[in-house]
Design an enzyme around this catalytic site. Structure first.
Site, short mmCIF file in Angstrom:
data_model
loop_
_atom_site.label_atom_id
_atom_site.label_comp_id
_atom_site.label_asym_id
_atom_site.label_seq_id
_atom_site.Cartn_x
_atom_site.Cartn_y
_atom_site.Cartn_z
N THR A 60 -31.16 -31.51 13.86
CA THR A 60 -29.98 -30.94 14.51
C THR A 60 -29.71 -31.66 15.83
OG1 THR A 60 -31.08 -29.30 15.92
CG2 THR A 60 -30.74 -28.72 13.60
N LYS A 109 -32.04 -35.61 20.24
CA LYS A 109 -32.35 -36.32 21.50
C LYS A 109 -32.45 -35.39 22.71
CE LYS A 109 -29.49 -40.11 19.74
NZ LYS A 109 -29.03 -39.33 18.58
N GLU A 156 -39.12 -41.23 16.95
CA GLU A 156 -38.63 -42.61 16.87
C GLU A 156 -37.11 -42.66 16.69
OE1 GLU A 156 -38.45 -46.05 17.51
OE2 GLU A 156 -40.55 -45.85 16.89
N VAL A 186 -33.83 -42.91 19.37
CA VAL A 186 -33.31 -44.09 20.06
C VAL A 186 -32.61 -45.05 19.10
CG1 VAL A 186 -33.88 -46.12 21.46
CG2 VAL A 186 -35.01 -43.93 21.90
N ALA A 227 -32.72 -44.87 15.23
CA ALA A 227 -32.91 -44.51 13.82
C ALA A 227 -34.26 -45.04 13.36
CB ALA A 227 -31.75 -45.00 12.97
N GLY A 276 -15.33 -43.58 9.56
CA GLY A 276 -16.56 -42.81 9.72
C GLY A 276 -17.55 -43.43 10.68
N LYS A 289 -30.47 -42.04 25.12
CA LYS A 289 -31.38 -43.04 24.55
C LYS A 289 -32.05 -43.87 25.64
CE LYS A 289 -28.93 -43.53 20.12
NZ LYS A 289 -28.13 -44.43 19.26
#
Length: 842
Positions: A569, A593, A620, A623, A625, A678, A696
């Site tokens: 989420t 995040k 991981e 930041v 994926a 998208g 990030k």
């Protein structure tokens, strides 16, 4: 001669009885045969219920008798069509007439004695064997139906109804020595006392009948026909990988049966064990399967451990007191109190200090045990020498069984290690005096997982089970679950881990299952991602309400070991719950995040909590994926290296926009195109605000060891803040006002582009930090952090980065030329892959 016994499931319907007839016909070709049968499945329970209804003066008992009669009549019609059914139909009516008269008497007298109940129960076996006999007669198969009550006699021994074995064996021997038939059909479970009254042989009574007959005729073999292919290494309903035990000793079989294996009942086969008659346990529905051979000296196999069994509904009695130390007699008094109340002790453990004693009994006896014990020790309790008996319910006993267990080096340790890997707490431990079992007591809620883990340790590949609880059911979590189920075998074989989805939630509902959410389709796995997604969507729609994060509260209270909370989420309230999850021994894997980009103090608290609670926290995907950015920084720090500088293009959306922009189309037009493709969030202002990049950078810098907060980062946006905030924070579907506002900024963006182009440079939105920095952007903490639209030349590693890819460049003491990581930094599959990698670190 040989004895064959058939259980209730074997004679449950006409199809099954025909299978039984086929087995009997083949058996008679080998040797003279006695076939013993139970009542049809469910009949005995119905008869007991009828008796209880009658004594309670509930007239519905009569309807229950009629229903049971119809069930048997329908069976006769299907099994024996035509004129051949006339005799058995009349016999069936006669028996049900007798049953009705008995129940009428009970109804009017308001009394149901044990003998009356025995008489009622006896009709089940009489009916089933009479029907089998009639079927054989219709097929012209010569045989004799013999009433077991004529041979098996019972009497009162030590206040209990017991078989009078000497008289019984004499009766059996005399009858069969004089009889000349090759086949005999006999009802199990029933007997008579010396006054001619019908009695029953109790639990496992039909097995007992067969056992007594086998001993009485010195049978060559006893075959017990049931609905499984012999005794199994574990209950196949719990462990799908369980397999039949082909050879086992009497003592091992008795140990497994004592602790829950339902195939044979220990007291009923004792006569056969004494005589040394081999026992086959076979499957009526797979007669060609060899089944299990139980004998005195089975051939030795490589695996000395034979199986695992369990008993549920166990209560633990704890007797504690300093007055017990060095004082003899406490144990014997306790045992006497239990024995006087007919309470069976299943397991005993005692501390070497003699200060505590723990006893396992059936939950049904727990309250009686406490009352009797507290009354017996009332004086000692009043003096404080012992405490009132402590009763704990909700436990199960798991037993690992094998001959010569004491010489099986490491068996106990292997068992406990398997439980430890699953985070299952052991409440008590005991090794039987027979030295053929090691038993542990665990919470009943953990027993299935415990049995599975022990079975894997001894009989298969030992996988560590990881219980997954996923929060958020969107594109990322759907992709993650699909990968897990498609790669199940690979993950188990490569990593030795079994990933079990035990919970999933969205903002409205949640579904949890301690044993794992089961899926439709072959072997419990759906055949397509769409079917998997549709099924989860369906069960979520009907799940429990997820108000006030009740999902997290509910799973925290489950106390399941090896549990991982997977946060898919972007929810602040879920991020705030991480410390509580850690306290409940949940590891956390997150692509959310928010938690790591709150205050540095909170970030530090999360790190400290994981160490204190012995759990892990992996993120991981927060930041890049699946790009190994966090892991690379972490490895740099772990080996003693230091990050000198970090630069990153951390927004695929912004990189796409600035790599596409050349002035031929307005920046606003490109944003609109990107949204339609998208590449942006539904509200593109989120991407243009740089909030995601900000988080990030914070996370990356903190991983490098910087004590950095949001206020330490210099942020230079390229669109006015008023445009980002918009009108009330809302973004209309058309976004006309936003796009028209962005068009007004075209000149400034075009100017930036043209200035860079003249210098043969490109515009890129870069997040960076430098350590040991000085100057206007540096903080007194010794570093500088900045997010801005930068001009970069051909020498820069990001110069040729196009499209929606991300990239980072990390310069360290050990790597002064820098480490560059490039690739897709977003996308459902990429993020799901990163989450899976983090999960597998546990």
């Amino acid at each position: 001669m040989q004895v064959l016994k058939f259980g209730g499931s074997s004679v449950a319907n006409a199809t099954n009885i025909n299978k039984v007839i086929s087995i009997i016909r083949k058996a008679v070709k080998r040797d003279r045969t006695i076939a013993v049968s139970s009542a049809i499945s469910g009949c005995t329970d119905s008869l007991i219920a009828i008796g209880k209804k009658a004594v309670a003066q509930d007239p519905f008992y009569a309807q229950m008798i009629r229903d049971l009669e119809k069930k048997h009549m329908d069976l006769i019609k299907e099994l024996i069509p035509g004129e051949d059914s006339e005799d058995i139909t009349n016999e069936c009516k006669r028996l049900f007439g007798n049953l009705t008269e008995i129940c009428k008497g009970i109804f009017y007298l308001k009394e149901l004695t044990p003998l009356s109940l025995d008489h009622i129960e006896s009709f089940g076996e009489l009916l089933s064997t009479k029907i089998i006999s009639a079927k054989l007669k219709s097929m012209n198969i010569s045989h004799l139906w013999k009433d077991s009550r004529d041979l098996i006699k019972t009497g009162t021994v030590n206040g209990k109804n017991s078989v009078l074995e000497d008289i019984t064996f004499e009766n059996i021997g005399k009858f069969f020595s004089d009889a000349s038939h090759d086949l005999y059909i006999m009802p199990g479970f029933i007997a008579r006392d010396l006054e001619g009254r019908t009695t029953t042989l109790g639990r496992g009574g039909s097995d007992y009948t067969a056992s007594l007959l086998a001993v009485g005729i010195s049978a060559r073999v006893l075959e017990i026909w049931t609905d499984v292919c012999g005794m199994m290494t574990a209950d196949p309903r719990t462990v799908k990988e369980a397999y039949p035990i082909r050879n086992i000793s009497y003592t091992e079989a008795l140990e497994l049966s004592h602790f829950g294996a339902k195939v044979v009942y220990p007291p009923t086969i004792q006569p056969v064990v004494k005589q040394g008659i081999p026992i086959y346990v076979k499957n009526t529905f797979e007669p060609a399967d060899p089944g299990t051979l139980i004998e005195r000296n089975p051939p030795e196999g490589r695996n000395k451990i034979k199986g695992i069994s369990s008993s549920d509904k166990i209560a633990l009695l704890s007797m504690v007191g300093s007055g017990m130390v060095g004082v003899p007699g406490y144990s014997s008094k306790l045992f006497a109190a239990l024995a006087n109340n007919n309470i069976n002790i299943i397991l005993i453990t005692q501390a070497s200090s003699v200060h505590t004693m723990c006893i396992a009994i059936s939950e049904a006896d727990a309250d009686t045990a406490k009352k009797a014990t507290d009354e017996l020790f009332a004086y000692e309790i009043s003096l404080g020498k012992v405490e009132p008996l402590k009763v704990e319910k909700g436990f199960s006993i798991i037993s690992l069984v094998g001959d010569d267990m004491k010489n099986q080096s490491g068996a106990s340790g292997k068992m406990f290690e398997a439980l430890g890997r699953e985070g299952i707490n052991i409440r008590a431990i005991a090794q039987g005096s027979s030295e053929r079992n090691v038993s542990t007591v665990v919470k009943t809620e953990d027993v299935k997982n415990a049995i599975r883990s022990i079975h894997k340790a001894f009989f298969g590949k030992s996988y560590k089970r990881l219980n997954l609880f996923v929060a958020g059911y969107g594109t990322v979590s759907k992709a993650l679950i699909d990968i897990i189920f498609r790669r199940k075998e690979y993950i188990e074989n490569t990593f030795g881990k079994e990933l079990v989805l035990c919970g999933i939630s969205n903002s409205r509902n949640f579904v949890i299952s301690r044993d794992g959410i089961m899926f439709p389709g072959k072997s419990g796995v759906t055949t397509t991602p769409e079917a998997l997604s549709d099924y989860l969507k369906f069960i979520l729609a009907d799940g429990e309400k997820n108000a006030d994060n009740s999902y997290i509260k509910k799973i925290a209270a489950m106390h399941m070991g090896n549990s991982i909370f997977v946060d898919c989420t972007a929810d602040r309230s879920i991020a705030d719950s991480y410390p509580d999850l850690f306290k409940h021994k949940f590891s956390v894997v997150a692509c959310n995040k928010i938690a790591n980009s709150l205050s540095y103090d909170y970030y530090s608290q999360l790190k400290e909590s994981t160490l204190e609670e012995g759990v892990t926290y992996n993120y991981e995907t927060t930041v890049g994926a699946a790009l190994p950015i966090v892991e690379t920084i972490r490895n740099i720090v772990n080996c003693g290296d230091s990050v000198l500088s970090f630069e990153g293009i951390l927004s695929g959306t912004l990189n796409y926009l600035f790599s596409k922009y050349d002035g031929s189309k307005s920046f606003a037009g490109l944003v609109k195109d990107a949204r339609e493709l998208g590449y942006t969030e539904p509200d593109p202002r989120i991407d243009l605000s740089g909030t995601d990049v900000f988080r990030k950078l914070l996370i990356s810098a903190r991983e490098a060891g910087l004590q950095i907060d949001a206020s330490d980062i210099e942020f230079e946006g390229f669109v006015p803040e008023s445009l980002i905030k918009g009108h009330g924070g809302k973004f209309s579907e058309e976004g006309d006002e936003f796009y028209s506002g962005l068009e007004k900024e075209e000149k400034s963006i075009e100017l930036l582009y043209n200035t860079a182009a003249k210098e043969e440079k490109k515009l890129r939105f870069i997040a960076s930090f430098r350590t040991g920095a000085s100057g206007s952007t540096a903080t007194d903490k010794g570093f500088a952090a900045k997010i801005a639209l930068e001009k970069i030349g051909p020498e820069h590693p990001f110069y040729n980065l196009e499209g929606s890819d991300n990239a980072v460049s990390i310069v360290t003491v050990f790597y002064p030329q820098g480490i560059v990581i490039k690739g897709a930094g977003a996308g459902a599959k990429q993020t799901a892959g990163g989450l899976l990698n983090d999960i597998l670190k546990n």
